[in-house]
Structure formats: structure tokens, C-alpha cells
Design a protein around this motif. Structure first.
Motif, PDB file in Angstrom:
ATOM      1  N   ARG A 143       7.562   7.036   4.868  1.00  8.53           N
ATOM      2  CA  ARG A 143       6.203   6.506   4.970  1.00  8.53           C
ATOM      3  C   ARG A 143       6.184   5.150   5.693  1.00  8.53           C
ATOM      4  O   ARG A 143       5.295   4.872   6.492  1.00  8.53           O
ATOM      5  N   ASN A 174       2.413   1.162  -3.735  1.00  8.46           N
ATOM      6  CA  ASN A 174       1.452   1.220  -4.851  1.00  8.46           C
ATOM      7  C   ASN A 174       0.565   2.452  -4.803  1.00  8.46           C
ATOM      8  O   ASN A 174       0.460   3.200  -5.787  1.00  8.46           O
ATOM      9  N   HIS A 175      -0.068   2.665  -3.668  1.00  7.30           N
ATOM     10  CA  HIS A 175      -1.079   3.714  -3.580  1.00  7.30           C
ATOM     11  C   HIS A 175      -0.485   5.098  -3.341  1.00  7.30           C
ATOM     12  O   HIS A 175      -1.027   6.086  -3.824  1.00  7.30           O
ATOM     13  N   HIS A 176       0.580   5.154  -2.603  1.00  3.50           N
ATOM     14  CA  HIS A 176       1.086   6.468  -2.210  1.00  3.50           C
ATOM     15  C   HIS A 176       2.243   6.964  -3.070  1.00  3.50           C
ATOM     16  O   HIS A 176       2.464   8.161  -3.162  1.00  3.50           O
ATOM     17  N   GLN A 177       2.973   6.059  -3.697  1.00  2.00           N
ATOM     18  CA  GLN A 177       4.123   6.488  -4.511  1.00  2.00           C
ATOM     19  C   GLN A 177       4.024   6.036  -5.964  1.00  2.00           C
ATOM     20  O   GLN A 177       4.923   6.314  -6.754  1.00  2.00           O
ATOM     21  N   ARG A 178       2.945   5.369  -6.324  1.00  2.00           N
ATOM     22  CA  ARG A 178       2.787   4.806  -7.675  1.00  2.00           C
ATOM     23  C   ARG A 178       4.027   3.995  -8.053  1.00  2.00           C
ATOM     24  O   ARG A 178       4.528   4.064  -9.176  1.00  2.00           O
ATOM     25  N   GLU A 208      -6.759   2.797   2.490  1.00  2.00           N
ATOM     26  CA  GLU A 208      -6.861   1.647   1.585  1.00  2.00           C
ATOM     27  C   GLU A 208      -6.760   0.311   2.333  1.00  2.00           C
ATOM     28  O   GLU A 208      -7.139  -0.739   1.803  1.00  2.00           O
ATOM     29  N   TYR A 218      12.690   9.298  -4.135  1.00  2.00           N
ATOM     30  CA  TYR A 218      11.764   8.188  -3.922  1.00  2.00           C
ATOM     31  C   TYR A 218      12.125   7.430  -2.645  1.00  2.00           C
ATOM     32  O   TYR A 218      11.264   7.114  -1.818  1.00  2.00           O
ATOM     33  N   THR A 262       0.837  -1.211   0.000  1.00  2.00           N
ATOM     34  CA  THR A 262       0.000   0.000   0.000  1.00  2.00           C
ATOM     35  C   THR A 262       0.863   1.250   0.000  1.00  2.00           C
ATOM     36  O   THR A 262       0.579   2.213  -0.726  1.00  2.00           O
ATOM     37  N   THR A 263       1.919   1.245   0.784  1.00  2.00           N
ATOM     38  CA  THR A 263       2.826   2.396   0.826  1.00  2.00           C
ATOM     39  C   THR A 263       3.409   2.673  -0.552  1.00  2.00           C
ATOM     40  O   THR A 263       3.460   3.824  -0.995  1.00  2.00           O
ATOM     41  N   GLU A 297      -4.219   6.610   8.573  1.00  2.00           N
ATOM     42  CA  GLU A 297      -3.145   7.104   7.696  1.00  2.00           C
ATOM     43  C   GLU A 297      -3.182   6.438   6.322  1.00  2.00           C
ATOM     44  O   GLU A 297      -2.809   7.040   5.322  1.00  2.00           O
ATOM     45  N   PHE A 298      -3.625   5.181   6.277  1.00  2.00           N
ATOM     46  CA  PHE A 298      -3.686   4.423   5.022  1.00  2.00           C
ATOM     47  C   PHE A 298      -5.112   3.853   4.861  1.00  2.00           C
ATOM     48  O   PHE A 298      -5.347   2.670   5.123  1.00  2.00           O
TER      49      PHE A 298
END
Length: 691
Positions: free
Chosen positions: A322, A279-283, A406, A315, A276-277, A403-404
Motif C-alpha cells: 500500500r 490506521n484506515h486501511h489496516q487498522r 480520507e 501485515y 492513513t495507510t 486511492e485514499f
């Protein structure tokens, strides 16, 4: 003769959520224009990047074909006077069509003789047509959230920077939102000056030289190739998440792979937190070792040429920060048992007018118990379902989910397992949201997740309908259509013969909100979604899907009936069933009572049909009790010959009122047996002529 058309609209950064719609709309509207103007072509392609979109039409004819148009004028009697001379009516018709008297002819039609004129209309140049139509096409595009700029007059998806439009090597000249079309564009920002384009053939090559890959398929191929090279060089496997790769494709004009690492200590965290950290937050995409375990490598894509060390470091800095936060929240959350978190739900509003999340959890628990008892679950299963229902929203108040977001549901499962809960209960906390969102195909792993997921959705649906949040058109802010789809999908997948209408009524009682038209609105909503599900997901013919909506209160029965009717249609036996139904149905559809007495049957044939009905009814009901709709229909099909014989030999509408009403009452009762499968009169058959 033909030429290629190229149109490029260069804008400020487009929202990724708008791009698919823009692409499909643009292509559809150009196709419609070409059809209307009768313009032939060989290929048409829409393309996009985050900062431009456009269309390419190959081998587009340079001119419309000439057309012969026949126009009807005044009648012969009106067109000519008694002496055969043209009247003012005819002269006006000729003048308005720029025609002469010798060009007309008289034709006989249904309502008399009329003046007709055949006129050759010369086709217009394609370039001229495009100059008129392209601004209209662009103006007709619809956007979820259009933007205004300047003095507020301009409204489009984003401000337009430039317009490139060529037909062959000629500029198609027009103005749109204050911008004149031309033959220039710009490559990747900060890396390219203006680029002059003289033909479609050089457009893609020149932009590639300006660090822009315009073709989205080529960009995806570039992304995939770079991942292939990375995997071979590192001996690893990238988690190729299709939705994320699509998003990267939409936000990059010149995607270039960047790899990085995070601290190995973070590998002690559950994989879902790491995923999740990244994929969702940093693509960014996670990377796995040969043994399938997640590694501390990750890859992302920058939108620029040249590998910049500071991009990689950027990055890594953000990802490590995160993950540091996630690690802290994770360990802090584990200190508090899930069951102790429900108190905090009392301070969190679920929805205005629908109480707190704590209230919702209580309703989910009550509904889950109701569903479980209807399904005949054991006390042991019921206890697990009740515990899962109580914990169903506990993870919402954890630091990690705050915080997440997702990780809602996933966090519940992780914490439940860590705190020693029954694995079935733990997985139910995650599975309660299936199917839904991006993952609308997967289903709960066990009945516990399915039951609490069902209860949750029914509560949300009932609550929103009671307070007036009824979806209309494309407006569905609470995703109620998707929630009902989940209800239907779960009921069908687990083969639960649940009374959905009764469950909505029970949910209404729990919410303690009154609304007079609640039942009508729910019925209409369920029927529409159920019909769509049967047609789109199960491949049921439209007329059959519509017919079984009579059974909407028990969706599983509607599903099994639809499948059985569809199978009989495929086997060629459905018409016999429909004819057997139609003969008694047609004669009794306006008759309102089912009253009859066997002692009033006079003819031997009607006595035989009555006896056959008694035997068939018992057999049909036995099959339906086991949800065997196909065999139940087969039993009804075998009644056709008996029903045909009855109608061939018994006159129902006799003068003796008592006998007539008795026969109508019996036939009405017989019809009800068929209506267990739906409104069969809505189903089409090969021959509709029933004697």
C-alpha cells in the motif's frame, strides 16, 4: 431471595457500526421491563464482542412483589335494587373479578357512591416473566441494516447461532428465531468446542479459557496493557487513537498485539500518508521514536491466541504494498500544479441537479468573495481567499485522493506546500472541512479556511434544500445537519456578524433554481439546529434559546443575546428586564402600527418616558453595534422604573381615539427596542403577574 440473570445471544460477525446501539438498546429495554414488572436488582451490565452480545443482571429478585389493586365497579344505585339486593350488574362485576359480596365496600367519590373492590394480586415468578419478555425485547431491537436468512421469515442484525440464558443455575426457557435457549455457548471459533455454563460466576472464566474476553472494558485494558509492554520493550510511543482502539475492541474477542515493520524508505513520505495507510486501511497504529518522529514500526491486533509469524508477514506485505502505491501516486501528483487540475472537475458530478464540481468551485469562489466583503477584509486577504476557493477541490482529482479518500483536504495542503503556495492558503485547503466528521471540535486555523468552509457548506445546504433533499427524522443522507452545525460553529468562534439569511438567498441566486418554500424550510431548519447548539453546546436554558431564534438570520447576535440573557438570569436581574418589556408588550401585541407623534403626549410622565426612550435607544443601539448585548440589556433594565411609573399614572385606553392610538403606537415602538434581543415573551420569570 435473588439470583443473577445471564443472557448471551451468539451470532455471526456483528457490524461494528451496530454494536453501540445494540448495547444501549438492550440495557434500556431490560431496565424498562424491570421497572414495569417492579423487579428489584442490584446491578445491570450489557456486554458484547463481535460474535455475541448480552446482559447480566445481579441480585434479581425471584418473584414479583404482591400487589393490592383497587377496582371501581358500578355505582351504588346500579349495584343494588330497591330492596338492597345485588343486581346483575354487581354480580357480573364480582364474577369477572372472582370476588365475593363481603369483599366489596361502598365509597363516596366526586360523582357519587360507587362499589370498590380491593384485590390482592400475587406476584409472578421472575423466571416465568423472563421467559415471556426476553423474546419480545429481542424482537424490539432496531438495526440500521437488518439481515434476513433462511426462508426470509427471520430478520435480525445477523443470523443467531445459539442462545444462553440462565437465572441462577436454571435455564430460562424460550425460543427466538427458531433457536431454543440453553446453558451452552462456544468460545473463539476454531479454538474452542461447546462450553457448558452452570452459573454466571463461571461464565467469564470459562469463556476466557475458550479465548473469548466478553467484557469490553476488560478487552480495552488488555489492549492497553499490551501496548504498555511493547512501548517499554522497544523504547517507543504508540499513537493511541481512541476511535481506532474502540474499533479493534469491537472486532476482536481475544486481541493479541502483532508488531511489524515497513521499509524505512517510506519514512520520506508525509506522515499523513503513512498514518492513513496504517490506521484506515489496516487498522494498525503508528509508532513514534523518542524524538516524536514517526518510525517504521507499527502494531496491529489479531483475533486469536499465539503469535503467528505468517500474520506478521501478512501485515508487512500488505502495508509495504500500500505504501508503494501511495509513494508512486504522491510523486506523480506533484508533477501537475493544483491549479491545472480544475479542468478535470468539469467532468465530475457534484450532485444530481447541482452541476459539476467545477460549478461548485465557482459558486464557492463567489460566496467566499461575498462573505469577505461583508466582513471588510483587505484586498490582500481577499486575494488569498479567492485563490484558496479556486483550489478548494483540486485535490479530489489527484491519484492519492482517488486511492485514499480520507486524505481529501490533507492532500491539498501537502501538494500546495510542496508547490510553493502561501502556507495560509495551503492550510486553508485542509481546514475548510473543519469542524466535521469525527473531528467536530477543531476549527480552521485561519480566516481563509473558515471563509471557504463556510461558503462550501452554505452552497451545499442551499442546493439540497432547493432540490428537495430536506432532512426528516433520522434521515439525513447528505449530512446537512452536521454542515449547518459547522456554519454556526464557525460564525460563533470567529465572531462574524454575518447575515445568514442573505447568504442563503445569494446562494440560491447562484444556483439558479426556484422553489417557493425555500425560505420557510431554511428558516425552520436553521432555527432547530441553532436552538440545539445553544442548549447542548453553550448551556443556554431552553426558554432563552427559543426566544433568541427571532435573530436566526444573524446567528452571532442570537448567540450573544442568549449569553447576555443567561448572565442576567444568573445575576437575578432578568426579571426586571422582562417586566419592563411585558407591560408595553401585553397592551400592544394586537396593535398593528408604530405611528405616533410626540406633540400628542399630554401627561408630563409620558413626555418623560418618551425622552427616556430617545436616550435609551441611542445607548442600546451603540452597544448593539459593538455586539455588547449584556450592557445593552442593562440599559433597558434601568427603564423599568420609568415604565412602571408610566403605567401607574397614565391610562392608555382613554376614550379619546387619537390620544389612545398615539399612546399605543409609542408603546409598540418602545417594545421593538426589547425585541432586538429576541421574543422575550417566551422567557419564563419567577412572577408572571403583570399589573
Amino acid at each position: 431471595m435473588s439470583k443473577d440473570l445471564l443472557l448471551e445471544i451468539r451470532t455471526e460477525d456483528l457490524p461494528p457500526s451496530e454494536i453501540d446501539s445494540i448495547k444501549s438498546q438492550l440495557k434500556e429495554k431490560f431496565l424498562e421491563h424491570l421497572r414495569q414488572q417492579e423487579l428489584a436488582y442490584s446491578e445491570i451490565h450489557a456486554f458484547y464482542t463481535i460474535r455475541r452480545f448480552g446482559i447480566i443482571i445481579k441480585s434479581l429478585v425471584e418473584k414479583q412483589p404482591d400487589r393490592i389493586v383497587e377496582k371501581r365497579g358500578p355505582s351504588k344505585n346500579v349495584a343494588f335494587d330497591q330492596d338492597g339486593k345485588p343486581t346483575r350488574a354487581l354480580e357480573g362485576f364480582l364474577s369477572s373479578n372472582n370476588a365475593k359480596l363481603d369483599e366489596i365496600e361502598i365509597k363516596s367519590v366526586k360523582n357519587g357512591e360507587y362499589v370498590f373492590l380491593k384485590k390482592k394480586i400475587e406476584g409472578l415468578p421472575t423466571k416465568k416473566l423472563l421467559e415471556d419478555s426476553i423474546p419480545k425485547i429481542l424482537n424490539s431491537l432496531n438495526f440500521k441494516k437488518p439481515m434476513r436468512w433462511g426462508d426470509g421469515k427471520h430478520k435480525f442484525v445477523r443470523p443467531v447461532k445459539s442462545i444462553l440464558c440462565l437465572f441462577g443455575s436454571e435455564v430460562v426457557e424460550f425460543e427466538f428465531l427458531g433457536i431454543r435457549s440453553g446453558n451452552r455457548t462456544v468460545g473463539l471459533r476454531f479454538f474452542s468446542d461447546a462450553i457448558e455454563i452452570s452459573s454466571i460466576d463461571e461464565y467469564f472464566d470459562k469463556l476466557r479459557g475458550g479465548f473469548v474476553i466478553c467484557d469490553p472494558l476488560e478487552r480495552v485494558e488488555t489492549i492497553e496493557n499490551q501496548m504498555d509492554v511493547f512501548e517499554k520493550s522497544q523504547g517507543v510511543k504508540v499513537d493511541r487513537i481512541e476511535a481506532l482502539i474502540d474499533e479493534i475492541n469491537k472486532i476482536c474477542e481475544y486481541p493479541l498485539l502483532v508488531s511489524g515493520k515497513f521499509k524505512e524508505d517510506f519514512l520520506n513520505l508525509p506522515e499523513e500518508i503513512i498514518e492513513t495507510t496504517l490506521n484506515h486501511h489496516q487498522r494498525a497504529l503508528t509508532v513514534r521514536k523518542k524524538d516524536g518522529k514517526i518510525s517504521n514500526l507499527f502494531i496491529a491486533f489479531q483475533d486469536r491466541p499465539g503469535i503467528e509469524e505468517n500474520v506478521k508477514k501478512g501485515y508487512e506485505t500488505v502495508v509495504n504494498a500500500r505504501l508503494t502505491d501511495a509513494e508512486f501516486y504522491y510523486h506523480e501528483d506533484l508533477k501537475v500544479p493544483l491549479e491545472e487540475r480544475n479542468e478535470k472537475l468539469k467532468g465530475m458530478i457534484f450532485q444530481k441537479e447541482l452541476g459539476t464540481l467545477y460549478d461548485k468551485v465557482k459558486r464557492i469562489e463567489n460566496l467566499s468573495i461575498k462573505i469577505s466583503k461583508r466582513l471588510g477584509f483587505s484586498d490582500k486577504e481577499l486575494a488569498k481567499i479567492q485563490e484558496a476557493a479556486k483550489l478548494s477541490k483540486a485535490d479530489i482529482v489527484t491519484n492519492l485522493v482517488y486511492e485514499f479518500p480520507e486524505l481529501q483536504g490533507i492532500a491539498g495542503r501537502i501538494y500546495a506546500l510542496k508547490q510553493g503556495k502561501d502556507p495560509e492558503i495551503a492550510y486553508a485547503l485542509e481546514d475548510q472541512y473543519l469542524p466535521g466528521g469525527e473531528d467536530n471540535k477543531n476549527l480552521p486555523r485561519n480566516v481563509i479556511g473558515a471563509v471557504i468552509g463556510l461558503a462550501d457548506r452554505i452552497d451545499t445546504l442551499a442546493g439540497n434544500f432547493l432540490i428537495g433533499n430536506v432532512p426528516s427524522g433520522s434521515r439525513d443522507p447528505f449530512a446537512l445537519r452536521r454542515k449547518l452545525y459547522g456554519v454556526i460553529k464557525i460564525i460563533v468562534a470567529f465572531e462574524w456578524d454575518l447575515p445568514l439569511g442573505e447568504l442563503f438567498e445569494y446562494s440560491k441566486d447562484l444556483l439558479k433554481i426556484e422553489k417557493h418554500i425555500f425560505h420557510e424550510e431554511i428558516e425552520k431548519f436553521v432555527k432547530v439546529r441553532l436552538e440545539n447548539y445553544l442548549i447542548e453546546e453553550e448551556g443556554i436554558d431552553g426558554d432563552i434559546a427559543k426566544a433568541v431564534l427571532r435573530l436566526w438570520r444573524k446567528p452571532l447576535r442570537a448567540y450573544f443575546s442568549a449569553k447576555a440573557l443567561q448572565k442576567h438570569r444568573k445575576e437575578g436581574t432578568l426579571d426586571d428586564i422582562l417586566i419592563a418589556f411585558e407591560r408595553p408588550f401585553n397592551i400592544t401585541k394586537n396593535y398593528g402600527t408604530y405611528d405616533y407623534s410626540g406633540t400628542l403626549f399630554k401627561e408630563e410622565i409620558e413626555k418623560e418616558l418618551f425622552q427616556r426612550y430617545i436616550e435609551t435607544k441611542e445607548e442600546v443601539e451603540k452597544h448593539l453595534d459593538h455586539l455588547n448585548f449584556y450592557d445593552a440589556l442593562e440599559v433597558l433594565r434601568r427603564m423599568k422604573s420609568h415604565i412602571d411609573e408610566y403605567f401607574d399614572n397614565v391610562f392608555v385606553m382613554v376614550n379619546q381615539e387619537e390620544i389612545k392610538l398615539n399612546r399605543l403606537g409609542f408603546l409598540k415602538t418602545l417594545t421593538e427596542l426589547f425585541l432586538n434581543f429576541g421574543d422575550l415573551d417566551l422567557i419564563e420569570r419567577k412572577e408572571r403577574n403583570v399589573q
